[in-house]
Design an enzyme around this catalytic site. Structure first.
Site, PDB file in Angstrom:
ATOM      1  N   HIS A 159      85.285  33.788  21.553  1.00 41.68           N
ATOM      2  CA  HIS A 159      84.687  32.948  20.512  1.00 41.68           C
ATOM      3  C   HIS A 159      84.292  31.577  21.027  1.00 41.68           C
ATOM      4  O   HIS A 159      83.204  31.082  20.764  1.00 41.68           O
ATOM      5  CB  HIS A 159      85.663  32.791  19.352  1.00 41.68           C
ATOM      6  CG  HIS A 159      85.911  34.076  18.634  1.00 41.68           C
ATOM      7  ND1 HIS A 159      86.828  34.200  17.640  1.00 41.68           N
ATOM      8  CD2 HIS A 159      85.356  35.279  18.774  1.00 41.68           C
ATOM      9  CE1 HIS A 159      86.842  35.443  17.203  1.00 41.68           C
ATOM     10  NE2 HIS A 159      85.955  36.109  17.889  1.00 41.68           N
ATOM     11  N   GLU A 217      75.452  52.608  21.490  1.00 45.67           N
ATOM     12  CA  GLU A 217      76.629  51.802  21.858  1.00 45.67           C
ATOM     13  C   GLU A 217      77.768  52.686  22.330  1.00 45.67           C
ATOM     14  O   GLU A 217      78.665  52.244  23.022  1.00 45.67           O
ATOM     15  CB  GLU A 217      77.142  51.030  20.629  1.00 45.67           C
ATOM     16  CG  GLU A 217      76.121  50.116  20.022  1.00 45.67           C
ATOM     17  CD  GLU A 217      76.388  49.908  18.539  1.00 45.67           C
ATOM     18  OE1 GLU A 217      76.921  48.857  18.180  1.00 45.67           O
ATOM     19  OE2 GLU A 217      76.090  50.820  17.750  1.00 45.67           O
ATOM     20  N   ASP A 251      79.000  46.592  23.038  1.00 42.65           N
ATOM     21  CA  ASP A 251      79.879  47.702  22.682  1.00 42.65           C
ATOM     22  C   ASP A 251      79.811  48.828  23.709  1.00 42.65           C
ATOM     23  O   ASP A 251      80.825  49.431  24.041  1.00 42.65           O
ATOM     24  CB  ASP A 251      79.546  48.233  21.282  1.00 42.65           C
ATOM     25  CG  ASP A 251      80.247  47.416  20.206  1.00 42.65           C
ATOM     26  OD1 ASP A 251      81.391  46.993  20.465  1.00 42.65           O
ATOM     27  OD2 ASP A 251      79.657  47.190  19.145  1.00 42.65           O
ATOM     28  N   CYS A 290      69.497  45.044  22.967  1.00 44.60           N
ATOM     29  CA  CYS A 290      69.716  43.875  22.103  1.00 44.60           C
ATOM     30  C   CYS A 290      71.089  43.254  22.309  1.00 44.60           C
ATOM     31  O   CYS A 290      71.496  42.394  21.553  1.00 44.60           O
ATOM     32  CB  CYS A 290      69.511  44.236  20.629  1.00 44.60           C
ATOM     33  SG  CYS A 290      70.685  45.445  20.022  1.00 44.60           S
TER      34      CYS A 290
END
Lengths: 207, 792
Positions: free
Chosen positions: B440, B663, B687, B731
């Site tokens: 984060h 993914e 992912d 993406c």
């Protein structure tokens, strides 16, 4: 060593505990709830009753039955503790064709591990473990030195007696005696005492 | 209803206790209570076999609570658990609650049909009433259980429930009244806790939607309750949902922080250089404040109080000078003033502990409590606790202020609060020792344009030493050749300026391939800010609407999608349907707790059982598609059945282009089957990487394994390009890295969707590249990600 030797042990231990019931209770009255001798006597007399009415094919069956009897009949904390000891001791002998010094050693360790798991005591807590621990050590050392079951158990019983005597100055940290705190010091632990009696009986009968 | 077993040495005692407790509840409402007590009616003792029989007799699918007296009762009950059928034993709880008081509380609570957890909790509080009456408990705890004069019930509307900041506002409010206020979460039966203690309120862990009983006593009880009701009606001061508004508020909950660099940039505080190279004096932050030089004196309590007051002054100033992050410091202030924590520290000091050690130990324990909570957002609040801990410790030992304003910050790990509060216009850069590029804090720093390098490891850096790094080459140097670094910085600056100038030119490589470079959109403002984007390759709908408490209507979605398309001058936008689950909860679609959420109901999987929200969204997408070019894609697809189901839900396509995210490794491997009826596939590299490497990118211990440039991931991408039979886009984060973008294009990817600030740079880099010269075979056969990086 056959099932008869273990029957002899249990009968002998029952006799000794009966003789010492008043003594154990006296020790327990100083720091506990004054029932250890009566409880152990009741439990082992129940074992004797079982022995009188049943014959056992194997040592493990016999000892497991003894353990279950103690669980149900002793009543105090020593019921689940000694019950667990004999249950695990018996289980460790299951399927062992020749019960020798090594097999008995394994069974003793299994039994005492059960006591530890059940009671969560540590060395110096002023409990029966203070007798069991040095006994195991002495037994292992004797077997490593070439001893047979009988002499090894004698060494174990002697070590247990020293451990029992060493509980006198300790402050109890487990069981009913722990409610007394510092006042529990100066008294011999009843559990360590009955453990020593049972081991001394084993030394006499298992060989 | 749960069953109850009473284990006692004395049958008379057990039976009398049962009688006493049973009086409390009408006969037809009583739980089953089985007794295992005494060896017979008069002999004291416990029997494990009797206990196991009682367990079986009282067994209930809702569970069994065992209350015991002492000594052998405990051992026998534990032993009994070994005798009963494991299916019974699994839901038996041995409770340390006092036998008589606990049994009364348990019978009363169980009769209401409460869960085993709730009954256990009540039983364990059994002593509190007596303790309170006799005044033999500490004040703070007594306050938590005092009989309240009056109470109200509120429902928590704010997204994260009573987490640290709303909790801080509540605590602040409560402590302003002459009243004792407690909270009980009626949904979990936790509590009551002292509403004047932040630590207690936070550990209540009351979540959105929970009903909370607020009880108050004292002079101003009614005033306090009225004020709390008002605060609750205002969602405890949490900002109202604004994510969909074209004005582009960027309120970022954890759902958006976790996976959406573009969704979290707080533009009011953005302003870094946006470069990947930096030089400056090192500002080294260790993990621990050094307490070794502290000398304890006989006025430790006084020293602590002074330090706390100084810390409070600092925090008040920070609160007032950084309005955009004021909430963080309000929460810190509340922690600092938490009377329960202070009492614990004072207790330790009066026991002979020096002030710093006492303070540290109590705060460490609190941080551990937070880390043990179920809720990921709450767990992160441990960082707040540590921040307050260290602020006071630094004052106590006379260490200097922590937040650097100039230079390069060297930190073991980068937390989001630090990343968000740094002055991005002044800090030269951040060097993070831990590896991992998707934490984060890293995402926040990057989105604020702060130069950043991760994974520098345990390099020895002296504070004040000149250091430099170049994230593009992966170099980190102490005492570098300053002229050379400055030359590189100038070069990158002009490169960046030129890239921005040329942003609107197409990205045509030297060997004549045109690559579409698009922007990822998490808030409408991302589309507005984008420079040179050929559309959007990823509209994250769960982020767009992620801070809403209720699901957006079809009209609201249409309006938002339309605003994005207009901001991008009606170039194509690719709308991804709700991608929730894993680390991305949606407040208006609660999910059951899963042991392994990343392998659970995520993305499209969520809607197989409850398709309503997806249907609304598809309707909105179909409507927007009649006005402007729109593509739709479904996330987290694994099987052809899922594709067929999604296409069926979508209905007639008309002008819509339809695709799926790739993914899951299984989807990559059988892309030919999955893409048969599709127009495109888009690879989500984040992912795909974590599923391929079986490494959680948010777990710093293994984050370095989750490297998007791992040749295994690249081989899967190569496989997808060769076998999809349709257009292949990327993406994920990899598309935002200019070097990786060239590699992806060389592998045959024709569409790259990047975070906004990177779009011009990706385009510029592609224009300089000759894809035919990229040795893709060497890259695919490389030993590891580092070797791949060397080849780029």
């Amino acid at each position: 060593m056959g099932v008869d030797a273990f029957v002899n042990w249990l009968r002998d231990a029952a006799g000794v505990l009966h003789e010492n019931a008043a003594y154990l209770t006296e020790l327990d009255s100083a720091i506990g709830d004054a029932d250890h001798g009566a409880n152990m006597d009741r439990g082992f007399q129940a074992i004797v009753a079982v022995l009188d009415g049943t014959s056992f094919e194997s040592a493990d069956e016999l000892l497991k039955k003894a353990g279950m009897t103690l669980v149900s009949k002793v009543g105090g904390a020593s019921g689940p503790l000694y019950g667990t000891f004999f249950l695990r001791f018996g289980t460790a002998l299951a399927g062992v064709s020749s019960i020798n010094a090594e097999a008995v050693g394994k069974a003793l360790h299994a039994g005492v591990e059960g006591v530890l798991a059940r009671g969560k005591a540590e060395l110096g807590d002023k409990t029966m473990y203070d007798a069991w621990a040095p006994a195991l050590e002495a037994y292992d050392a004797a077997v490593a030195g070439g001893s047979e079951v009988g002499p090894a158990l004698t060494a174990a019983a002697e070590a247990a007696a020293k451990g029992r005597d060493a509980t006198v100055p300790l402050v109890a940290r487990k069981g009913r005696a722990s409610y007394l705190g510092e006042r529990s010091a100066g008294h011999q632990d009843p559990g360590a005492t009955s453990t020593t009696l049972i081991l001394e009986s084993a030394a006499r009968t298992l060989a | 209803m749960i069953g109850i077993v009473v284990v006692s040495h004395s049958r008379a005692l057990a039976e009398a206790a049962v009688g006493l407790a049973s009086e409390m509840v009408a006969e037809d409402k009583r739980p089953v209570i089985a007794v295992a007590a005494g060896l017979d009616a008069t002999t004291f003792g416990t029997d494990a076999m009797a206990v196991s029989e009682a367990l079986t007799a009282a067994d209930s699918p809702d569970g069994v609570l065992v209350l015991l007296d002492l000594g052998s009762a405990v051992l026998s009950a534990e032993m009994a658990l070994e005798f009963v059928d494991p299916s019974v034993g699994d839901h038996v709880r041995l409770s340390s609650a006092p036998l008589v008081e606990g049994l009364v509380a348990a019978v009363v609570t169980a009769s209401t049909g409460a869960s085993l957890d709730a009954v256990v909790a009540e039983a364990e509080r059994g002593l509190v009433g007596k303790q309170d009456h006799l005044g033999d408990t500490p004040a703070a705890e007594a306050a938590a259980v005092v009989e309240a004069d009056q109470s109200v019930e509120v429902v928590l509307g704010n997204e994260h429930g009573l987490h640290a900041r709303p909790a801080a506002r509540l605590v602040g409010l409560v402590n302003g009244f002459d009243a004792t206020v407690t909270l009980t979460d009626l949904d979990t039966a936790r509590g009551p806790v002292d509403a004047g203690s932040l630590s207690m309120v936070a550990t209540l862990n009351a979540q959105q939607g929970h009903r909370v009983r607020v009880s108050a006593s004292g002079q101003q009880a009614s005033e306090a309750l009225a004020a709390i009701e008002k605060l609750a009606a205002e969602n405890f001061g949490d900002a109202p949902a604004t994510g969909a508004a074209p004005s582009g508020s960027t309120a970022g909950g954890p759902s958006s922080v976790s996976d959406s660099p573009s969704g979290t940039a707080d533009r009011s505080t953005a302003g870094g250089s946006g470069l990947d190279v930096a030089i400056g004096p090192a500002v080294v932050l260790g993990s621990e404040v050094d307490l070794s030089d502290y000398v304890a004196e006989d006025n430790e309590l006084e020293r602590l109080n002074q330090a706390v007051e100084t810390a409070a002054e600092q925090l008040r100033e920070l609160r007032d000078t950084t309005p955009e992050h004021g909430d963080i410091f309000v929460a810190h202030l509340a922690l600092l003033g938490d009377r329960k924590i202070l009492e614990a520290v004072e207790h330790a000091i009066s026991g002979g502990s020096p002030a710093p050690a006492a303070w540290r130990d109590v705060y460490d324990e609190l941080a551990t409590t937070f880390e043990g909570l179920d809720d990921a957002y709450q767990r992160e609040r441990a960082q707040d606790v540590r921040a307050v801990r260290d602020r006071v410790l630094r004052i106590l030992v006379g260490a200097t202020e922590e937040t650097p304003t100039d230079g390069i910050l060297v930190v073991p790990e980068l937390d989001a609060a630090t990343a968000a509060t740094l002055d991005a216009t002044r800090i030269a850069g951040i060097a993070v020792r831990a590896a991992g590029t998707t934490g984060h804090g890293v995402i926040v720093a990057r989105s604020r344009g702060i130069p950043l390098i991760t994974g520098i490891g345990e390099v020895d850096v002296q504070p004040g030493a000149t250091i430099a790094f170049d994230a593009r080459t992966g170099s980190f140097e102490v005492e570098p050749d300053e002229d050379q670094v400055h030359a590189t910085i100038r070069e990158r600056q002009s490169e960046r300026e030129q890239a921005v100038t040329e942003a609107n030119e197409p990205a045509i490589t030297r060997d004549g391939k045109t690559i579409d470079v698009l922007v990822n959109v998490g808030v409408v403002q991302d589309a507005v800010d984008a420079r040179g984007a050929d559309g959007s390759g990823l509209v994250r709908t769960e982020v767009l609407f992620g801070d809403r408490r209720t699901a957006p209507t079809v009209d609201e979605q249409v309006e938002t999608f339309r605003a994005i398309a207009q901001a991008l001058k009606n170039r194509p936008i690719t709308i991804r349907t709700w991608d929730i689950g894993g680390d991305k909860p949606l407040p208006f679609l609660p999910q059951a707790k899963e042991a392994n959420p990343f392998l659970g109901e995520r993305g499209l999987r969520v809607f197989r059982r409850r398709p309503e929200l997806l249907r609304d969204q598809l309707e909105a997408i179909r409507r927007v598609a009649t006005e402007t070019p729109v593509h739709v894609m479904f996330p987290m697809v694994t099987t052809a059945d899922e594709v067929a189901w999604a296409l069926d839900e979508l209905g007639p396509r008309h002008g819509l282009e339809v695709g799926i995210m790739v993914e899951v490794p299984a989807a990559a491997l059988r892309v030919a089957t999955l893409a048969k009826d599709l127009d495109f596939v888009s690879i989500g590299t984040n992912d795909l990487t974590q599923y391929t490497t079986a490494a959680d990118r948010t777990n710093t211990a293994v984050a370095s394994l989750a490297d998007g440039l791992d040749p295994a991931v690249l081989q899967l991408i190569d496989h997808v390009v060769r076998n999809a039979g349709v257009r292949v886009a990327v993406c994920g984060d990899l598309a935002s890295n200019p070097q990786a973008a060239v590699l992806l294009a060389a592998l045959g990817v024709t569409e790259l969707s990047a975070v906004g600030p990177q779009v011009p740079l990706v385009k510029a880099r592609l224009r300089q590249a000759d894809l035919s010269q990229v040795d893709t075979a060497a890259v695919l056969n490389a030993r590891d990600a580092d070797q791949v990086r060397g080849l780029l």
